[in-house]
Motif scaffolding. Structure first.
Motif, PDB file in Angstrom:
ATOM      1  N   LEU A  76      31.124  31.984  38.599  1.00 38.37           N
ATOM      2  CA  LEU A  76      30.403  32.527  37.449  1.00 38.37           C
ATOM      3  C   LEU A  76      30.020  33.973  37.658  1.00 38.37           C
ATOM      4  O   LEU A  76      30.018  34.777  36.720  1.00 38.37           O
ATOM      5  CB  LEU A  76      29.154  31.685  37.173  1.00 38.37           C
ATOM      6  CG  LEU A  76      29.421  30.276  36.625  1.00 38.37           C
ATOM      7  CD1 LEU A  76      28.122  29.495  36.511  1.00 38.37           C
ATOM      8  CD2 LEU A  76      30.113  30.341  35.269  1.00 38.37           C
ATOM      9  N   ILE A  77      29.668  34.349  38.905  1.00 36.36           N
ATOM     10  CA  ILE A  77      29.334  35.754  39.199  1.00 36.36           C
ATOM     11  C   ILE A  77      30.545  36.641  38.921  1.00 36.36           C
ATOM     12  O   ILE A  77      30.451  37.703  38.294  1.00 36.36           O
ATOM     13  CB  ILE A  77      28.864  35.904  40.660  1.00 36.36           C
ATOM     14  CG1 ILE A  77      27.508  35.205  40.843  1.00 36.36           C
ATOM     15  CG2 ILE A  77      28.721  37.383  41.035  1.00 36.36           C
ATOM     16  CD1 ILE A  77      26.370  35.790  40.073  1.00 36.36           C
ATOM     17  N   LEU A  78      31.724  36.210  39.390  1.00 33.17           N
ATOM     18  CA  LEU A  78      32.951  36.999  39.173  1.00 33.17           C
ATOM     19  C   LEU A  78      33.283  37.072  37.677  1.00 33.17           C
ATOM     20  O   LEU A  78      33.685  38.123  37.164  1.00 33.17           O
ATOM     21  CB  LEU A  78      34.118  36.374  39.936  1.00 33.17           C
ATOM     22  CG  LEU A  78      34.046  36.483  41.468  1.00 33.17           C
ATOM     23  CD1 LEU A  78      35.201  35.733  42.086  1.00 33.17           C
ATOM     24  CD2 LEU A  78      34.056  37.940  41.910  1.00 33.17           C
TER      25      LEU A  78
ATOM     26  N   GLU B 248      41.585  42.405  42.288  1.00 32.71           N
ATOM     27  CA  GLU B 248      40.433  43.130  42.833  1.00 32.71           C
ATOM     28  C   GLU B 248      39.156  42.323  42.680  1.00 32.71           C
ATOM     29  O   GLU B 248      38.312  42.300  43.587  1.00 32.71           O
ATOM     30  CB  GLU B 248      40.291  44.483  42.131  1.00 32.71           C
ATOM     31  CG  GLU B 248      41.376  45.486  42.484  1.00 32.71           C
ATOM     32  CD  GLU B 248      41.359  45.842  43.964  1.00 32.71           C
ATOM     33  OE1 GLU B 248      40.256  45.908  44.531  1.00 32.71           O
ATOM     34  OE2 GLU B 248      42.444  46.033  44.548  1.00 32.71           O
ATOM     35  N   ASN B 249      38.993  41.652  41.577  1.00 34.24           N
ATOM     36  CA  ASN B 249      37.793  40.835  41.378  1.00 34.24           C
ATOM     37  C   ASN B 249      37.721  39.690  42.370  1.00 34.24           C
ATOM     38  O   ASN B 249      36.649  39.367  42.899  1.00 34.24           O
ATOM     39  CB  ASN B 249      37.765  40.282  39.950  1.00 34.24           C
ATOM     40  CG  ASN B 249      37.449  41.351  38.923  1.00 34.24           C
ATOM     41  OD1 ASN B 249      36.820  42.344  39.239  1.00 34.24           O
ATOM     42  ND2 ASN B 249      37.892  41.139  37.700  1.00 34.24           N
TER      43      ASN B 249
ATOM     44  N   ASN C  71      46.686  42.274  36.033  1.00 29.95           N
ATOM     45  CA  ASN C  71      46.896  41.629  37.330  1.00 29.95           C
ATOM     46  C   ASN C  71      46.138  42.347  38.441  1.00 29.95           C
ATOM     47  O   ASN C  71      45.536  41.722  39.319  1.00 29.95           O
ATOM     48  CB  ASN C  71      48.387  41.579  37.655  1.00 29.95           C
ATOM     49  CG  ASN C  71      49.130  40.565  36.792  1.00 29.95           C
ATOM     50  OD1 ASN C  71      48.531  39.612  36.299  1.00 29.95           O
ATOM     51  ND2 ASN C  71      50.419  40.766  36.603  1.00 29.95           N
ATOM     52  N   ILE C  72      46.164  43.685  38.395  1.00 31.99           N
ATOM     53  CA  ILE C  72      45.452  44.456  39.425  1.00 31.99           C
ATOM     54  C   ILE C  72      43.949  44.175  39.338  1.00 31.99           C
ATOM     55  O   ILE C  72      43.281  43.956  40.366  1.00 31.99           O
ATOM     56  CB  ILE C  72      45.741  45.959  39.249  1.00 31.99           C
ATOM     57  CG1 ILE C  72      47.209  46.253  39.578  1.00 31.99           C
ATOM     58  CG2 ILE C  72      44.835  46.786  40.135  1.00 31.99           C
ATOM     59  CD1 ILE C  72      47.627  47.675  39.253  1.00 31.99           C
ATOM     60  N   ALA C  73      43.406  44.167  38.128  1.00 34.18           N
ATOM     61  CA  ALA C  73      41.976  43.925  37.962  1.00 34.18           C
ATOM     62  C   ALA C  73      41.595  42.521  38.413  1.00 34.18           C
ATOM     63  O   ALA C  73      40.536  42.315  39.032  1.00 34.18           O
ATOM     64  CB  ALA C  73      41.590  44.127  36.504  1.00 34.18           C
TER      65      ALA C  73
ATOM     66  N   LEU D 167      46.225  35.853  44.798  1.00 37.30           N
ATOM     67  CA  LEU D 167      47.243  36.036  43.756  1.00 37.30           C
ATOM     68  C   LEU D 167      46.577  36.274  42.400  1.00 37.30           C
ATOM     69  O   LEU D 167      45.412  35.945  42.193  1.00 37.30           O
ATOM     70  CB  LEU D 167      48.144  34.796  43.671  1.00 37.30           C
ATOM     71  CG  LEU D 167      48.921  34.448  44.942  1.00 37.30           C
ATOM     72  CD1 LEU D 167      49.715  33.176  44.712  1.00 37.30           C
ATOM     73  CD2 LEU D 167      49.829  35.583  45.370  1.00 37.30           C
ATOM     74  N   SER D 168      47.356  36.832  41.460  1.00 35.79           N
ATOM     75  CA  SER D 168      46.846  37.122  40.118  1.00 35.79           C
ATOM     76  C   SER D 168      46.805  35.857  39.279  1.00 35.79           C
ATOM     77  O   SER D 168      47.505  34.880  39.556  1.00 35.79           O
ATOM     78  CB  SER D 168      47.731  38.174  39.447  1.00 35.79           C
ATOM     79  OG  SER D 168      47.411  38.290  38.094  1.00 35.79           O
TER      80      SER D 168
END
Length: 782
Positions: A376-378, A266-267, A261-263, A479-480
């Motif tokens: 797509l970049i993310l 952040e993305n 969830n954190i990752a 949100l995650s």
């Protein structure tokens, strides 16, 4: 009892019921060896018990999460921000998200968070129990984490007192003693070991094993054991882990979900931050332009003493012209934004940065394309955390990004061409209205130009301020992707190994199957005669009887008062002889040949004891040895000169000898006369063809009731066949578990070809339990 199998009716009966008889015999064969199965079941069940008893149980702990495949922000809560173009409108691939959850990066973070590279075990007599989450002692590292996390080491620690401990080797020998809390130099750097409980004194003598492993290896181990499976027809994913420690498995799964969830958050924040940075850069440029225009307007008014009052005469034309000019400037602004965006996109060839989104283009296709491009970049950035650029998935994403980049450039070019056409038309109109205002005061015209430019710059500045605020709001409410449905818990965990039911059932099955296979294989590979049934299946000649196997070392086992099973067997054999020889009409003595296929089947033993049995019945018996090549009579009887005692060969070669010269009396009770084979000649076959052989048989027939002849094996030499014409009855010896079934064709051929007269088979050395027609009520010698 004599068995004659040469009747066609009997053979037909056997063929018609062969299956049932064979099945019954097979079942009985296995039942007789029940103790094999009992032993097999006992051994395997014991092994299964030990495995279950001394195997560390593995527990399954799982968690369920739902991965969003639609927009990351709920429409009901933030639907007003849908026009920002910063939301992810594409569906996330469940498979991609599973690979991200299972990535080395996230699992390495979990190992570091929970300190799983350091494990503590309480040493027992047989098994070691891992102490989690807390042990009696704790090891602290003073070296840098980058050094410690790559080391591998095992410490064996014994608590000596409340303040001290000792390091032990693998065999339990003391290596060194230390105090709790003191710095110790080791191969993993400086360490400090401290007690984790207040009552450490009560654990004196307790042994603790500390296992330090490299973080990467631990993460890879859990990565291999972690199971992440999507539920059918849903976006719910089940994350499960098998581990001997339930509490550890629970913490690993929950921490892994938190790291994911954190990752994810952040993305997503990176896209918002990239857009905000681009807007801030544009605001700085436009702010400077707006300041210059404001200064120019103020200076122009001050210089010429002008006011903002505009004459009514040119008001209508001026208004029309003003709107026309505003539209031209708006299009110019769009043109500059397009050109700026176009240069930025062209500069991204070979790069993979986020493109500024939602810059207010009139063409919605551009906004949609920018959103898809950023998604797509993310996605590419997330995949690169757990794989390389050569990964087929990353290569596929790169190809999609390049395709969208070309589409975006094409859309910008199309919009630019459209604006150029509109600008050309508006400028033509502007020239027309400017001609009408030509007569207006020059100062008023100049002032209006400045005011128009000032208004355009101000509108653009306010627009970018609004977009920056929207980007800030989006970055703070991201949100995650994952929503936890069931967090991992030890309450619903269950042991998956060892599976007691499966292990015990498998052990019971193997305990029965292994003896069965051994018995089946041994019987399949066994070519020996195992029972009377083996003879009945192959031979068509009579079976005269069976002699049980005995362990006695005595050669002559029959006596007057013997009531053993062997004695009874020979008495039955004596009775059966009368039946077989009932059709022989001779007033002189009857000659009985005893032969076999090969040496060692017991023909001398049977023939000598048969002579004894007949002598006990009051008959006058002569026991003649015609096995000239390998005589064994001297081993059964006490002859004057042993193996060199004069016998048949001496009589044949020396015509001066009379039959009485080679006849010896047995010294035992119920004795009979013995004619040994004599000296071993170089040409036994030629000797047996001499006339003296017939003379000795004629002499013996006149003097004795029965002449028992111990002959040579028929498959090795022709000696027995040379004298077969003298025989009234031929007893063919087959030894159980010794004679080969494949050579039973030899006596069968002799029988069918009548090369041995009146032939019958005797089964020797049979199992006592399998004997026929004797043994009931017997078994002891009196």
């Amino acid at each position: 009892m004599i068995s004659n199998n040469n009747s066609s009716a009997k053979k037909a009966a056997i063929d018609s019921s062969g299956f049932s008889i064979n099945l019954r015999d097979q079942i009985i064969k296995y039942i007789k060896r029940w103790y094999w199965f009992a032993l097999g079941v006992f051994v395997f069940m014991t092994g299964a018990y030990l495995k279950v008893r001394y195997t560390i149980p593995q527990y399954n702990v799982f968690s369920s999460i739902m991965i969003s495949q639609d927009q990351n922000i709920s429409e009901s809560e933030l639907s007003a921000f849908k026009d920002l173009g910063l939301l992810d409108d594409t569906k996330n691939s469940i498979e991609n998200e599973i690979q991200i959850i299972k990535s080395r990066t996230l699992l390495t973070n979990v190992v570091n968070n929970l300190k799983l590279n350091v494990r503590y075990f309480s040493e027992g007599r047989i098994l070691e129990a891992e102490n989690y989450p807390k042990s009696l002692i704790e090891i602290n590292f003073l070296s840098h984490d980058t050094i410690v996390k790559t080391k591998s080491k095992i410490f064996h620690v014994q608590i000596d007192s409340g303040t001290s401990f000792s390091f032990l080797d693998k065999k339990g020998n003391k290596l060194s003693s230390h105090s709790f809390g003191k710095t110790i130099n080791s191969s993993v750097g400086d360490i400090v070991i401290t007690p984790s409980v207040d009552t450490i004194e009560s654990y004196v003598g307790k042994k603790i094993k500390i296992l330090i492993s490299p973080v990467k290896l631990v993460a890879e181990s859990y990565r291999g054991r972690l199971s992440i499976l999507p539920m059918k027809n849903s976006s719910i994913v089940r994350i499960s882990l098998n581990d001997p420690v339930k509490e550890k498995a629970k913490d690993i799964i929950n921490n892994l979900v938190d790291e994911y969830n954190i990752a994810t958050i952040e993305n997503k924040k990176q896209a918002s931050a990239r857009t905000a940075d681009f807007i801030n850069d544009r605001l700085n440029l436009i702010s400077g332009d707006l300041t210059e225009v404001d200064d120019e307007a103020a200076g122009y008014l001050a210089k010429y003493g002008l006011t903002n009052d505009i004459g009514a005469q040119t008001q209508r034309v001026a208004d029309i012209d003003s709107r026309n000019v505003q539209e031209i400037e708006s299009l110019n602004t769009q043109h500059r934004l397009i050109e700026s965006m176009r240069r930025f996109v062209l500069s991204q060839d070979g790069k993979y940065d986020l493109v500024p989104a939602n810059l207010g283009f009139e063409d919605p296709t551009i906004t949609t394309t920018v959103s898809r491009y950023n998604v797509l970049i993310l996605q590419r950035q997330r995949l690169l955390k757990s794989s390389s650029e050569q990964n087929p998935v990353v290569v596929n994403v790169d190809q999609q990004i390049d395709g969208l980049r070309q589409v975006l450039i094409g859309s910008l070019n199309s919009l630019k061409n459209s604006i150029d056409i509109r600008l050309k038309s508006l400028r033509t109109q502007d020239q027309y209205f400017s001609g009408k205002l030509y007569n207006a005061p020059i100062r008023e015209k100049d002032l209006r130009v400045i005011e128009r430019e000032q208004s355009i710059k101000e509108q653009l500045y306010l627009y970018l301020l609004q977009k920056r605020e929207e980007a800030e709001i989006t970055s703070h409410i991201t949100l995650s992707n994952a929503r936890v449905i069931d967090r991992a818990s030890t309450l619903n965990s269950y042991p998956i190994s060892p599976n007691k039911k499966t292990i015990y059932a498998g052990a019971f099955f193997l305990g029965l199957m292994l003896p069965f296979l051994i018995i089946y294989t041994s019987d399949l590979l066994n070519t020996k005669v195992n029972s009377r049934e083996d003879l009945e299946k192959v031979l068509s000649m009579p079976i005269i009887g069976s002699i049980p196997k005995v362990k006695s070392k005595e050669k002559i086992m029959i006596s007057q008062n013997d009531r053993s099973s062997v004695a009874e067997a020979f008495r039955i054999l004596r009775t059966n002889l009368d039946f077989l020889m009932a059709g022989i009409d001779k007033t002189e003595g009857k000659i009985i040949f005893v032969t076999s296929t090969i040496s060692g089947e017991g023909k001398t033993l049977v023939s000598s004891n048969l002579a004894k049995t007949l002598a006990i019945s009051g008959k006058k018996i002569a026991y003649l040895g015609t096995d000239l090549r390998d005589p064994k009579m001297h081993k059964f009887f006490d002859l004057p000169f042993g193996k060199n005692t004069k016998g048949l060969t001496n009589y044949i070669m020396n015509k001066e000898l009379e039959p009485e010269d080679i006849i010896y009396k047995d010294k035992e009770e119920d004795s009979f006369d013995i004619i040994p084979s004599g000296a071993i000649p170089p040409n036994p076959a030629e000797l047996l063809m001499q006339d003296r052989v017939g003379e000795i048989f004629t002499y013996l027939q006149k003097k004795y009731d029965y002449i028992i002849v111990d002959t040579a094996p028929v498959s090795l030499v022709t000696d027995t066949l040379l004298i077969a014409k003298y025989s009234d009855l031929s007893i063919y010896i087959v030894r159980e578990n010794f004679s080969d079934k494949r050579v039973l064709q030899v006596p069968e051929n002799f029988y069918t070809e009548k090369r041995l007269p009146n032939i019958a088979v005797l089964l020797n050395a049979t199992s006592t339990k399998a004997g026929y027609n004797y043994g009931y009520g017997y078994g002891k010698k009196n």
